[in-house]
Design a protein around this motif. Structure first.
Motif, PDB file in Angstrom:
ATOM      1  N   LYS A 162       3.869   0.321   3.250  1.00  0.00           N
ATOM      2  CA  LYS A 162       3.216  -0.920   2.777  1.00  0.00           C
ATOM      3  C   LYS A 162       1.934  -1.299   3.907  1.00  0.00           C
ATOM      4  N   PRO A 163       1.579  -2.507   3.486  1.00  0.00           N
ATOM      5  CA  PRO A 163       0.250  -2.782   4.453  1.00  0.00           C
ATOM      6  C   PRO A 163       0.202  -2.943   6.122  1.00  0.00           C
ATOM      7  N   ASP A 164       1.518  -3.396   6.277  1.00  0.00           N
ATOM      8  CA  ASP A 164       2.159  -3.440   7.889  1.00  0.00           C
ATOM      9  C   ASP A 164       1.762  -2.279   8.340  1.00  0.00           C
ATOM     10  N   ALA A 165       2.084  -0.925   7.469  1.00  0.00           N
ATOM     11  CA  ALA A 165       2.057   0.110   8.135  1.00  0.00           C
ATOM     12  C   ALA A 165       0.994   0.813   8.221  1.00  0.00           C
ATOM     13  N   THR A 166      -0.043   0.651   7.332  1.00  0.00           N
ATOM     14  CA  THR A 166      -1.346   1.259   7.136  1.00  0.00           C
ATOM     15  C   THR A 166      -2.059   0.588   8.282  1.00  0.00           C
ATOM     16  N   ARG A 167      -1.895  -1.042   8.627  1.00  0.00           N
ATOM     17  CA  ARG A 167      -2.731  -1.610   9.658  1.00  0.00           C
ATOM     18  C   ARG A 167      -2.119  -1.295  10.983  1.00  0.00           C
ATOM     19  N   ARG A 168      -1.132  -0.825  11.258  1.00  0.00           N
ATOM     20  CA  ARG A 168      -0.975  -0.390  12.418  1.00  0.00           C
ATOM     21  C   ARG A 168      -0.916   1.091  12.816  1.00  0.00           C
ATOM     22  N   ASN A 169      -1.578   1.842  11.779  1.00  0.00           N
ATOM     23  CA  ASN A 169      -2.062   3.254  11.741  1.00  0.00           C
ATOM     24  C   ASN A 169      -0.511   4.138  11.927  1.00  0.00           C
ATOM     25  N   LEU A 170       0.398   3.608  10.905  1.00  0.00           N
ATOM     26  CA  LEU A 170       1.771   4.483  11.339  1.00  0.00           C
ATOM     27  C   LEU A 170       1.803   5.207  10.142  1.00  0.00           C
ATOM     28  N   THR A 171       1.021   5.689   9.231  1.00  0.00           N
ATOM     29  CA  THR A 171       1.225   6.570   8.296  1.00  0.00           C
ATOM     30  C   THR A 171       1.784   8.043   8.617  1.00  0.00           C
ATOM     31  N   GLN A 189       0.428  11.846  -3.077  1.00  0.00           N
ATOM     32  CA  GLN A 189       0.012  10.680  -1.967  1.00  0.00           C
ATOM     33  C   GLN A 189      -1.329  10.308  -2.280  1.00  0.00           C
ATOM     34  N   LYS A 190      -1.605   8.945  -2.254  1.00  0.00           N
ATOM     35  CA  LYS A 190      -3.076   8.529  -2.289  1.00  0.00           C
ATOM     36  C   LYS A 190      -2.924   7.089  -1.698  1.00  0.00           C
ATOM     37  N   ARG A 191      -4.000   6.541  -0.985  1.00  0.00           N
ATOM     38  CA  ARG A 191      -4.333   5.419  -0.486  1.00  0.00           C
ATOM     39  C   ARG A 191      -5.104   4.373  -1.249  1.00  0.00           C
ATOM     40  N   ILE A 192      -4.359   3.404  -1.701  1.00  0.00           N
ATOM     41  CA  ILE A 192      -4.930   2.364  -2.557  1.00  0.00           C
ATOM     42  C   ILE A 192      -5.048   1.078  -2.172  1.00  0.00           C
ATOM     43  N   HIS A 193      -5.717   0.124  -2.757  1.00  0.00           N
ATOM     44  CA  HIS A 193      -5.465  -1.244  -2.388  1.00  0.00           C
ATOM     45  C   HIS A 193      -5.043  -1.977  -3.651  1.00  0.00           C
ATOM     46  N   MET A 194      -3.711  -2.523  -3.791  1.00  0.00           N
ATOM     47  CA  MET A 194      -3.320  -2.957  -5.019  1.00  0.00           C
ATOM     48  C   MET A 194      -4.029  -4.306  -5.597  1.00  0.00           C
ATOM     49  N   THR A 195      -4.188  -4.223  -6.780  1.00  0.00           N
ATOM     50  CA  THR A 195      -4.620  -5.748  -7.261  1.00  0.00           C
ATOM     51  C   THR A 195      -3.305  -6.489  -7.536  1.00  0.00           C
ATOM     52  N   GLU A 196      -3.598  -7.844  -7.552  1.00  0.00           N
ATOM     53  CA  GLU A 196      -2.648  -8.752  -7.655  1.00  0.00           C
ATOM     54  C   GLU A 196      -1.783  -8.381  -9.086  1.00  0.00           C
ATOM     55  N   ALA A 197      -2.299  -8.236  -9.924  1.00  0.00           N
ATOM     56  CA  ALA A 197      -1.690  -7.915 -11.359  1.00  0.00           C
ATOM     57  C   ALA A 197      -0.902  -6.701 -11.128  1.00  0.00           C
ATOM     58  N   GLN A 198      -1.319  -5.455 -10.459  1.00  0.00           N
ATOM     59  CA  GLN A 198      -0.729  -4.193 -10.156  1.00  0.00           C
ATOM     60  C   GLN A 198       0.528  -4.563  -9.641  1.00  0.00           C
ATOM     61  N   THR A 220      -0.918  -7.185  -1.463  1.00  0.00           N
ATOM     62  CA  THR A 220      -2.210  -6.893  -1.763  1.00  0.00           C
ATOM     63  C   THR A 220      -3.121  -7.178  -0.604  1.00  0.00           C
ATOM     64  N   SER A 221      -2.353  -7.476   0.716  1.00  0.00           N
ATOM     65  CA  SER A 221      -3.172  -8.062   1.909  1.00  0.00           C
ATOM     66  C   SER A 221      -3.832  -6.910   2.282  1.00  0.00           C
TER      67      SER A 221
END
Ligand code: RTP
Ligand code: MG
Length: 140
Positions: free
Chosen positions: A11-20, A37-46, A68-69
């Protein structure tokens, strides 16, 4: 035991803190193989459609906003009993209730920013995998 595939999101808190990498290490040490595996930025609709089962819950709006943050990493994990095994490694939804040694106990910031998503059944795993991945992107 059956070889299963389950769907996972860092989730975004994990990518933000470089925890992947640290989280992926937990999966691999437990015998789960990252077969897509892929890195994406989800849209609100998604995100809204992905979490549609929670539409009537009070936290739905905030959850979609959080998911989506920032970027997320969507994954397919494969291994023996993968659906249940991943839920065990993740720990309880609320990190305050999660067992010692679980991803959420060690990394989650809150009940919402709880670092990972994992499918809760084999049936939902198949639906969630198909929502984000084409068959040719999954290499076992
Ligand atoms: P997930 O779907 O992300 O794997 O998590 P889960 O099964 O453990 O939890 P679920 O009940 O499906 O809830 C989905 C996500 O919504 C957020 N949530 N916030 N503020 C709250 O009370 C609350 N409750 C749930 C969490 O991010 C949870 O993972
Ligand atoms: Mg869930």
């Amino acid at each position: 035991m059956a070889i299963e595939r389950t769907f996972s999101i860092l989730k975004p808190d994990a990518t933000r803190r470089n925890l992947t990498g640290a989280i992926n290490e937990r999966f691999e040490k437990a015998g789960l193989r990252i077969v897509a595996q892929k890195r994406i930025h989800m849209t609100e609709a998604q995100a809204g459609k992905f979490y549609e089962v929670h539409k009537e819950r009070p936290f739905y709006g905030e959850l979609v906003k959080f998911m989506t943050s920032g970027p997320v990493v969507v994954q397919v994990l494969e291994g023996e009993n993968a659906v249940l095994k991943n839920r065990e490694i993740m720990g309880a939804t609320n990190p305050a209730n999660a067992d010692a040694g679980t991803i959420r106990k060690d990394f989650a910031e809150s009940i919402e920013a709880n670092s990972v998503h994992g499918s809760d059944s084999l049936e939902n795993a198949a639906i969630e995998i198909a929502y984000f991945f084409a068959g040719c992107e999954i290499v076992g």
